[in-house]
Design a protein around this motif. Structure first.
Motif, short mmCIF file in Angstrom:
data_model
loop_
_atom_site.label_atom_id
_atom_site.label_comp_id
_atom_site.label_asym_id
_atom_site.label_seq_id
_atom_site.Cartn_x
_atom_site.Cartn_y
_atom_site.Cartn_z
N SER A 281 0.85 -1.19 0.00
CA SER A 281 0.00 0.00 0.00
C SER A 281 0.88 1.24 0.00
O SER A 281 1.56 1.51 0.99
CB SER A 281 -0.89 -0.01 1.24
N VAL A 282 0.87 1.98 -1.09
CA VAL A 282 1.67 3.20 -1.16
C VAL A 282 1.23 4.19 -0.08
O VAL A 282 2.06 4.68 0.68
CB VAL A 282 1.62 3.83 -2.58
N PRO B 126 5.63 -1.59 1.27
CA PRO B 126 6.16 -1.91 -0.06
C PRO B 126 5.58 -3.22 -0.61
O PRO B 126 5.19 -4.10 0.14
CB PRO B 126 7.66 -2.04 0.18
N TYR C 286 10.31 -7.81 -5.71
CA TYR C 286 11.27 -7.08 -4.89
C TYR C 286 11.76 -7.88 -3.67
O TYR C 286 12.85 -7.63 -3.18
CB TYR C 286 10.67 -5.76 -4.40
N ARG D 156 16.40 2.51 4.40
CA ARG D 156 16.86 3.60 3.51
C ARG D 156 18.31 3.40 3.09
O ARG D 156 18.67 3.64 1.94
CB ARG D 156 16.71 4.95 4.21
N ASP E 117 20.07 1.45 -5.09
CA ASP E 117 19.88 2.47 -6.14
C ASP E 117 21.18 2.73 -6.89
O ASP E 117 21.18 2.84 -8.11
CB ASP E 117 19.36 3.79 -5.53
N ALA F 23 16.13 -2.22 -8.48
CA ALA F 23 14.82 -1.70 -8.08
C ALA F 23 14.40 -2.31 -6.74
O ALA F 23 14.67 -3.48 -6.47
CB ALA F 23 13.79 -2.02 -9.15
N THR F 24 13.72 -1.52 -5.94
CA THR F 24 13.31 -1.99 -4.61
C THR F 24 11.83 -1.80 -4.30
O THR F 24 11.40 -2.05 -3.20
CB THR F 24 14.12 -1.26 -3.51
N GLY F 25 11.06 -1.34 -5.23
CA GLY F 25 9.62 -1.19 -5.01
C GLY F 25 9.29 0.18 -4.44
O GLY F 25 10.13 0.86 -3.86
N ASN F 26 8.05 0.56 -4.60
CA ASN F 26 7.58 1.86 -4.14
C ASN F 26 7.38 1.86 -2.63
O ASN F 26 6.61 1.07 -2.10
CB ASN F 26 6.26 2.20 -4.85
N TYR F 27 8.10 2.74 -1.97
CA TYR F 27 8.04 2.85 -0.51
C TYR F 27 8.10 4.33 -0.18
O TYR F 27 9.18 4.93 -0.19
CB TYR F 27 9.23 2.10 0.10
N PRO F 28 6.96 4.96 0.06
CA PRO F 28 6.90 6.42 0.11
C PRO F 28 7.33 7.09 1.40
O PRO F 28 7.33 8.31 1.47
CB PRO F 28 5.40 6.68 -0.14
#
Length: 149
Positions: A48-49, A54, A59, A130, A137, A142-147
């Motif tokens: 869930s963004v 993530p 990933y 992080r 990075d 790629a590591t997936g969307n993690y806002p």
């Protein structure tokens, strides 16, 4: 009178054996995922963004193949506070890696590895993630969307 005797014996036997059998059988890894993880990661592992969760498909294997990534995965709050035994955690993560990771490129978790990792809990799991993601990075991984900031 005989029926009553057998009923009492059956009740006593059931009260003693059924809880032990249920405990011995435990949940399958899929059941543990549904009960312990799907509330945040969804049944399909999409995450869930808005919730800062993530995705797993595509990933998870990246983190499973990395020593620090493996430490991170065991310290994710939902994993560390799941109430699952270290053996169940290892089995669950290996199941998820088989489902959404890269089992041919990673080694399975062992109970001993989970024991060792969880003996030293992370003070700040987000900061730790992080640092891993920054390294990935730089490597173009790629590591997936993690806002989360």
């Amino acid at each position: 009178m005989k029926v009553h005797k057998w009923s009492a014996r059956l009740a006593l036997l059931s009260a003693c054996i059924l809880p032990l059998a249920a405990q011995a059988l435990g949940n399958t890894p899929e059941q543990n995922y549904i009960l312990k993880c799907a509330g945040c990661h969804t049944l399909q592992g999409g995450g869930s963004v808005p919730g800062g969760v993530p995705p797993l498909p595509g990933y998870l294997g990246t983190f499973m193949a990395d020593k620090q990534g493996r430490v991170y995965l065991m310290n994710v709050p939902g994993v560390a506070s799941s109430g699952l035994s270290h053996q169940e955690l290892a089995t669950l993560m290996n199941y998820l890696n088989d489902k959404w990771g890269e089992p041919s490129k990673t080694k399975p978790y062992t109970t001993a590895e989970v024991d060792n990792i969880l003996k030293k809990p992370l003070a700040d799991v987000v900061k730790y993630r992080r640092a891993i993601v920054a390294r990935f990075d730089k490597q173009g991984i790629a590591t997936g969307n993690y806002p989360w900031p």
